[in-house]
Design an enzyme around this catalytic site. Structure first.
Site, PDB file in Angstrom:
ATOM      1  N   ASP A 120       0.854  -1.198   0.000  1.00  0.00           N
ATOM      2  CA  ASP A 120       0.000   0.000   0.000  1.00  0.00           C
ATOM      3  C   ASP A 120       0.886   1.243   0.000  1.00  0.00           C
ATOM      4  N   LYS A 163     -11.575   2.940 -13.861  1.00  0.00           N
ATOM      5  CA  LYS A 163     -11.821   1.563 -13.410  1.00  0.00           C
ATOM      6  C   LYS A 163     -12.232   0.682 -14.602  1.00  0.00           C
ATOM      7  N   GLU A 172      -7.473   4.890  -6.483  1.00  0.00           N
ATOM      8  CA  GLU A 172      -8.086   6.149  -6.075  1.00  0.00           C
ATOM      9  C   GLU A 172      -9.573   5.891  -6.225  1.00  0.00           C
ATOM     10  N   LEU A 210     -20.292   8.706   1.651  1.00  0.00           N
ATOM     11  CA  LEU A 210     -21.584   9.122   2.213  1.00  0.00           C
ATOM     12  C   LEU A 210     -21.822   8.666   3.664  1.00  0.00           C
ATOM     13  N   ASP A 260       4.136   1.826  -4.164  1.00  0.00           N
ATOM     14  CA  ASP A 260       3.167   2.280  -5.161  1.00  0.00           C
ATOM     15  C   ASP A 260       2.989   1.187  -6.210  1.00  0.00           C
ATOM     16  N   ILE A 261       1.751   0.840  -6.537  1.00  0.00           N
ATOM     17  CA  ILE A 261       1.549  -0.209  -7.551  1.00  0.00           C
ATOM     18  C   ILE A 261       1.993   0.248  -8.945  1.00  0.00           C
ATOM     19  N   THR A 295      -2.973   5.640 -11.062  1.00  0.00           N
ATOM     20  CA  THR A 295      -3.074   4.481 -10.164  1.00  0.00           C
ATOM     21  C   THR A 295      -4.001   3.403 -10.725  1.00  0.00           C
ATOM     22  N   THR A 328     -15.915  -2.252  -9.901  1.00  0.00           N
ATOM     23  CA  THR A 328     -17.076  -1.566  -9.338  1.00  0.00           C
ATOM     24  C   THR A 328     -18.260  -1.578 -10.313  1.00  0.00           C
ATOM     25  N   ASP A 329     -19.459  -1.486  -9.756  1.00  0.00           N
ATOM     26  CA  ASP A 329     -20.656  -1.395 -10.617  1.00  0.00           C
ATOM     27  C   ASP A 329     -20.689  -0.081 -11.388  1.00  0.00           C
ATOM     28  N   GLU A 330     -19.864   0.898 -10.974  1.00  0.00           N
ATOM     29  CA  GLU A 330     -19.890   2.203 -11.656  1.00  0.00           C
ATOM     30  C   GLU A 330     -19.418   2.113 -13.098  1.00  0.00           C
ATOM     31  N   ARG A 371     -23.636  16.810  -7.403  1.00  0.00           N
ATOM     32  CA  ARG A 371     -22.377  16.355  -8.022  1.00  0.00           C
ATOM     33  C   ARG A 371     -22.527  16.469  -9.540  1.00  0.00           C
ATOM     34  N   TYR A 418     -13.281   8.692 -12.369  1.00  0.00           N
ATOM     35  CA  TYR A 418     -13.041   7.500 -11.534  1.00  0.00           C
ATOM     36  C   TYR A 418     -13.548   6.247 -12.251  1.00  0.00           C
TER      37      TYR A 418
HETATM   38  P1  NAD Z   1     -10.013   3.254  -0.195  1.00  0.00           P
HETATM   39  O1  NAD Z   1      -9.913   4.573  -0.870  1.00  0.00           O
HETATM   40  O2  NAD Z   1     -10.588   3.175   1.165  1.00  0.00           O
HETATM   41  O3  NAD Z   1      -8.560   2.588  -0.129  1.00  0.00           O
HETATM   42  C1  NAD Z   1      -7.677   2.568  -1.211  1.00  0.00           C
HETATM   43  C2  NAD Z   1      -6.329   2.068  -0.715  1.00  0.00           C
HETATM   44  O4  NAD Z   1      -5.434   2.001  -1.840  1.00  0.00           O
HETATM   45  C3  NAD Z   1      -5.668   3.003   0.316  1.00  0.00           C
HETATM   46  O5  NAD Z   1      -5.126   2.240   1.363  1.00  0.00           O
HETATM   47  C4  NAD Z   1      -4.564   3.682  -0.488  1.00  0.00           C
HETATM   48  O6  NAD Z   1      -3.445   4.067   0.300  1.00  0.00           O
HETATM   49  C5  NAD Z   1      -4.197   2.603  -1.484  1.00  0.00           C
HETATM   50  N1  NAD Z   1      -3.592   3.140  -2.713  1.00  0.00           N
HETATM   51  C6  NAD Z   1      -4.031   4.188  -3.460  1.00  0.00           C
HETATM   52  N2  NAD Z   1      -3.195   4.390  -4.496  1.00  0.00           N
HETATM   53  C7  NAD Z   1      -2.217   3.449  -4.404  1.00  0.00           C
HETATM   54  C8  NAD Z   1      -1.076   3.145  -5.187  1.00  0.00           C
HETATM   55  N3  NAD Z   1      -0.771   3.861  -6.284  1.00  0.00           N
HETATM   56  N4  NAD Z   1      -0.302   2.119  -4.809  1.00  0.00           N
HETATM   57  C9  NAD Z   1      -0.587   1.385  -3.701  1.00  0.00           C
HETATM   58  N5  NAD Z   1      -1.638   1.655  -2.916  1.00  0.00           N
HETATM   59  C10 NAD Z   1      -2.455   2.665  -3.266  1.00  0.00           C
HETATM   60  O7  NAD Z   1     -10.790   2.302  -1.215  1.00  0.00           O
HETATM   61  P2  NAD Z   1     -11.938   1.217  -0.958  1.00  0.00           P
HETATM   62  O8  NAD Z   1     -13.236   1.901  -0.819  1.00  0.00           O
HETATM   63  O9  NAD Z   1     -11.475   0.274   0.082  1.00  0.00           O
HETATM   64  O10 NAD Z   1     -11.949   0.494  -2.373  1.00  0.00           O
HETATM   65  C11 NAD Z   1     -11.080  -0.597  -2.646  1.00  0.00           C
HETATM   66  C12 NAD Z   1     -11.326  -1.102  -4.051  1.00  0.00           C
HETATM   67  O11 NAD Z   1     -12.686  -1.521  -4.172  1.00  0.00           O
HETATM   68  C13 NAD Z   1     -11.125  -0.053  -5.128  1.00  0.00           C
HETATM   69  O12 NAD Z   1     -10.512  -0.645  -6.226  1.00  0.00           O
HETATM   70  C14 NAD Z   1     -12.531   0.412  -5.490  1.00  0.00           C
HETATM   71  O13 NAD Z   1     -12.594   0.853  -6.806  1.00  0.00           O
HETATM   72  C15 NAD Z   1     -13.313  -0.867  -5.275  1.00  0.00           C
HETATM   73  N6  NAD Z   1     -14.724  -0.709  -4.887  1.00  0.00           N
HETATM   74  C16 NAD Z   1     -15.077   0.078  -3.841  1.00  0.00           C
HETATM   75  C17 NAD Z   1     -16.422   0.149  -3.442  1.00  0.00           C
HETATM   76  C18 NAD Z   1     -16.864   1.001  -2.273  1.00  0.00           C
HETATM   77  O14 NAD Z   1     -18.072   1.139  -2.052  1.00  0.00           O
HETATM   78  N7  NAD Z   1     -15.967   1.550  -1.470  1.00  0.00           N
HETATM   79  C19 NAD Z   1     -17.376  -0.592  -4.135  1.00  0.00           C
HETATM   80  C20 NAD Z   1     -16.978  -1.386  -5.224  1.00  0.00           C
HETATM   81  C21 NAD Z   1     -15.644  -1.449  -5.576  1.00  0.00           C
HETATM   82  O1  DAU Z   2     -20.837   1.775  -6.461  1.00  0.00           O
HETATM   83  C1  DAU Z   2     -19.543   1.511  -6.021  1.00  0.00           C
HETATM   84  C2  DAU Z   2     -18.828   2.811  -5.759  1.00  0.00           C
HETATM   85  O2  DAU Z   2     -19.423   3.373  -4.608  1.00  0.00           O
HETATM   86  C3  DAU Z   2     -17.332   2.648  -5.590  1.00  0.00           C
HETATM   87  O3  DAU Z   2     -16.788   2.194  -6.786  1.00  0.00           O
HETATM   88  C4  DAU Z   2     -16.682   3.965  -5.186  1.00  0.00           C
HETATM   89  O4  DAU Z   2     -15.315   3.790  -4.924  1.00  0.00           O
HETATM   90  C5  DAU Z   2     -17.370   4.483  -3.945  1.00  0.00           C
HETATM   91  O5  DAU Z   2     -16.842   5.736  -3.587  1.00  0.00           O
HETATM   92  C6  DAU Z   2     -18.879   4.587  -4.174  1.00  0.00           C
HETATM   93  O6  DAU Z   2     -19.199   5.655  -5.104  1.00  0.00           O
HETATM   94  P1  DAU Z   2     -20.419   6.671  -4.833  1.00  0.00           P
HETATM   95  O7  DAU Z   2     -20.183   7.894  -5.603  1.00  0.00           O
HETATM   96  O8  DAU Z   2     -21.714   5.973  -5.006  1.00  0.00           O
HETATM   97  O9  DAU Z   2     -20.189   6.888  -3.232  1.00  0.00           O
HETATM   98  P2  DAU Z   2     -20.249   8.188  -2.305  1.00  0.00           P
HETATM   99  O10 DAU Z   2     -20.203   7.687  -0.898  1.00  0.00           O
HETATM  100  O11 DAU Z   2     -19.296   9.218  -2.735  1.00  0.00           O
HETATM  101  O12 DAU Z   2     -21.724   8.744  -2.571  1.00  0.00           O
HETATM  102  C7  DAU Z   2     -22.882   7.953  -2.383  1.00  0.00           C
HETATM  103  C8  DAU Z   2     -24.082   8.792  -2.788  1.00  0.00           C
HETATM  104  O13 DAU Z   2     -24.250   9.823  -1.806  1.00  0.00           O
HETATM  105  C9  DAU Z   2     -23.945   9.497  -4.108  1.00  0.00           C
HETATM  106  O14 DAU Z   2     -25.200   9.520  -4.767  1.00  0.00           O
HETATM  107  C10 DAU Z   2     -23.525  10.918  -3.752  1.00  0.00           C
HETATM  108  C11 DAU Z   2     -24.196  11.131  -2.406  1.00  0.00           C
HETATM  109  N1  DAU Z   2     -23.479  12.011  -1.445  1.00  0.00           N
HETATM  110  C12 DAU Z   2     -22.178  11.739  -1.166  1.00  0.00           C
HETATM  111  C13 DAU Z   2     -21.468  12.525  -0.283  1.00  0.00           C
HETATM  112  C14 DAU Z   2     -20.021  12.244   0.024  1.00  0.00           C
HETATM  113  C15 DAU Z   2     -24.154  13.062  -0.820  1.00  0.00           C
HETATM  114  O15 DAU Z   2     -25.352  13.285  -1.046  1.00  0.00           O
HETATM  115  N2  DAU Z   2     -23.444  13.849   0.062  1.00  0.00           N
HETATM  116  C16 DAU Z   2     -22.132  13.636   0.341  1.00  0.00           C
HETATM  117  O16 DAU Z   2     -21.543  14.418   1.137  1.00  0.00           O
END
Ligand code: NAD
Ligand code: DAU
Length: 339
Positions: free
Chosen positions: A33, A157, A84, A193, A59-60, A100, A125-127, A276, A153
């Site tokens: 990480d 992905k 990211e 959120l 760094d990856i 990244t 991700t589903d995005e 947004r 983003y």
């Molecule tokens: P996060 O932002 O909490 O953590 C990301 C981690 O990656 C951090 O520890 C950061 O230091 C590390 N990182 C960033 N850039 C790097 C680099 N260049 N080299 C090495 N390490 C690096 O992310 P998360 O929410 O845990 O998401 C993890 C994975 O799951 C991501 O690939 C994201 O796209 C995917 N994902 C997230 C969600 C969600 O709801 N959070 C849903 C679906 C998929």
């Molecule tokens: O669907 C999977 C994705 O979910 C992951 O791939 C992403 O890494 C993760 O960040 C997440 O993306 P979203 O954009 O859906 O998550 P976020 O928590 O940023 O926002 C969730 C919803 O809430 C979105 O519709 C925006 C809204 N929101 C978010 C924030 C931070 C608000 O209304 N207010 C806020 O302050």
């Protein structure tokens, strides 16, 4: 067996490490990480001193660092969480997302090819499917839904997913991809959120809902995501994509209201702020494939998972107080100050 987990100091990666080490104590886990703003070493405190765990800062995208690590550790399995991940930051500054998410993934794939790694898993991700209209609740993302991204983003992905498929098809890298819906649970960085709303509510601060709060996300407890990845590693077929989600769609405003109810805070804390850019309307996963082929089903219902998550943030102030006192203040001012 040695499992290399990249991005393991972040939210889902750390939960995966805990899950894996509890369920596979015979394995060694190596975490690579970079410790960006989203990575937190204190998250890994519980495993740091274990003899079958090793943390490597790096760094990856750094080919030399990555290759040296593969040479030294000979991982049989690589699970890539490093990315990211915040949509709003990608709108503010896309380039690190390309670096990244796309270049970093390609570097890991190149290492897997070079060292003949048995399995590479890409956490996607589903995005990558874009969004669905609010007025068509009958539509869901399947693995065949075309990629149609909205934000830098999600575009980065989607690019990474295509690179994984290319390395599988062209070089025979044994790779799988999972595309999961929104996760929630402990150790999530408070730019997202649910933790943002929980922390603000705990501090009696305004709860900034984007637009009208009617956008829909499909929420999954993080441990259910970890179990899905475990099943894909054990029983999934290289070259395949698996959607992961539990049919748990909620409007943002309803999630925020639930936070208020659980914490006994007034809904007058809710403030509607500018939307947004390019805000995806609805995400909704069809998890039929992973259910039918691998037997996966989510185990945590949303109300229980939210109670557990909110309690975790209330009881682990030292974890997030360190985070919200630093660079986060600047971030918050920039994102929400004049919104
Ligand atoms: P996060 O932002 O909490 O953590 C990301 C981690 O990656 C951090 O520890 C950061 O230091 C590390 N990182 C960033 N850039 C790097 C680099 N260049 N080299 C090495 N390490 C690096 O992310 P998360 O929410 O845990 O998401 C993890 C994975 O799951 C991501 O690939 C994201 O796209 C995917 N994902 C997230 C969600 C969600 O709801 N959070 C849903 C679906 C998929
Ligand atoms: O669907 C999977 C994705 O979910 C992951 O791939 C992403 O890494 C993760 O960040 C997440 O993306 P979203 O954009 O859906 O998550 P976020 O928590 O940023 O926002 C969730 C919803 O809430 C979105 O519709 C925006 C809204 N929101 C978010 C924030 C931070 C608000 O209304 N207010 C806020 O302050």
């Amino acid at each position: 067996m040695t499992v290399l987990v990249t991005g393991g100091a972040g939210f889902i990666g750390s939960n995966f490490i805990f899950y894996w080490m509890e369920n596979h104590p015979e394995d060694k886990v190596v975490c690579l990480d970079k410790l960006t703003y989203a990575g937190n070493l204190s998250t890994l405190k519980a495993v740091m001193d274990k003899p079958n765990f090793q943390f490597a800062k790096g760094d990856i995208c750094d080919k030399e660092r990555v290759f040296d690590l593969f040479r030294a550790e000979h991982p049989e399995v690589v699970v890539n969480f490093a990315a990211e991940t915040h949509v709003d930051r990608s709108i503010d500054g896309p380039s690190v997302f390309l670096q990244t998410n796309l270049f970093g993934t390609a570097t890991l794939l190149e290492a897997c090819r070079e060292f003949g790694v048995g399995r590479y898993h890409q956490v996607s991700t589903d995005e990558v499917y874009g969004d669905l209209p609010l007025e068509r609740p009958d539509l869901f993302f399947t693995e065949e839904t075309p990629l149609y991204t909205s934000s830098p983003y999600s575009a980065s992905k989607a690019g990474a997913d295509l690179m994984v498929q290319a390395y599988h098809k062209t070089f025979g890298v044994q790779a799988t991809i999972s595309r999961c819906s929104n996760n929630y649970g402990p150790y999530q960085f408070p730019e997202k959120l649910i933790p943002l709303m929980v922390l603000n509510a705990l501090q009696d601060k305004p709860l900034p809902v984007y637009g009208e709060g009617i956008n829909i996300r499909d929420w999954l407890y993080v441990k259910d995501h970890c179990r899905a990845i475990e099943l894909i590693l054990q029983k999934g077929k290289p070259g395949e994509i698996y959607n992961v989600g539990g049919h748990n769609e909620r409007r943002n405003i309803d999630v925020v209201r639930l936070v208020c109810t659980e914490l006994r805070k007034p809904e007058s804390l809710i403030t509607y702020v500018a939307d947004r850019k390019g805000h995806d309307r609805r995400y909704a996963i069809d998890p039929e494939k992973i259910h039918k082929e691998l037997g996966w089903l989510p185990e945590t219902n949303f109300e229980d998972g939210m109670k557990r998550t909110i309690r975790w943030y209330a009881e682990n102030r030292e974890w997030w107080e360190g985070i919200v006192s630093g660079e986060y203040q600047e971030y918050y001012k920039k994102m929400y100050g004049s919104r």
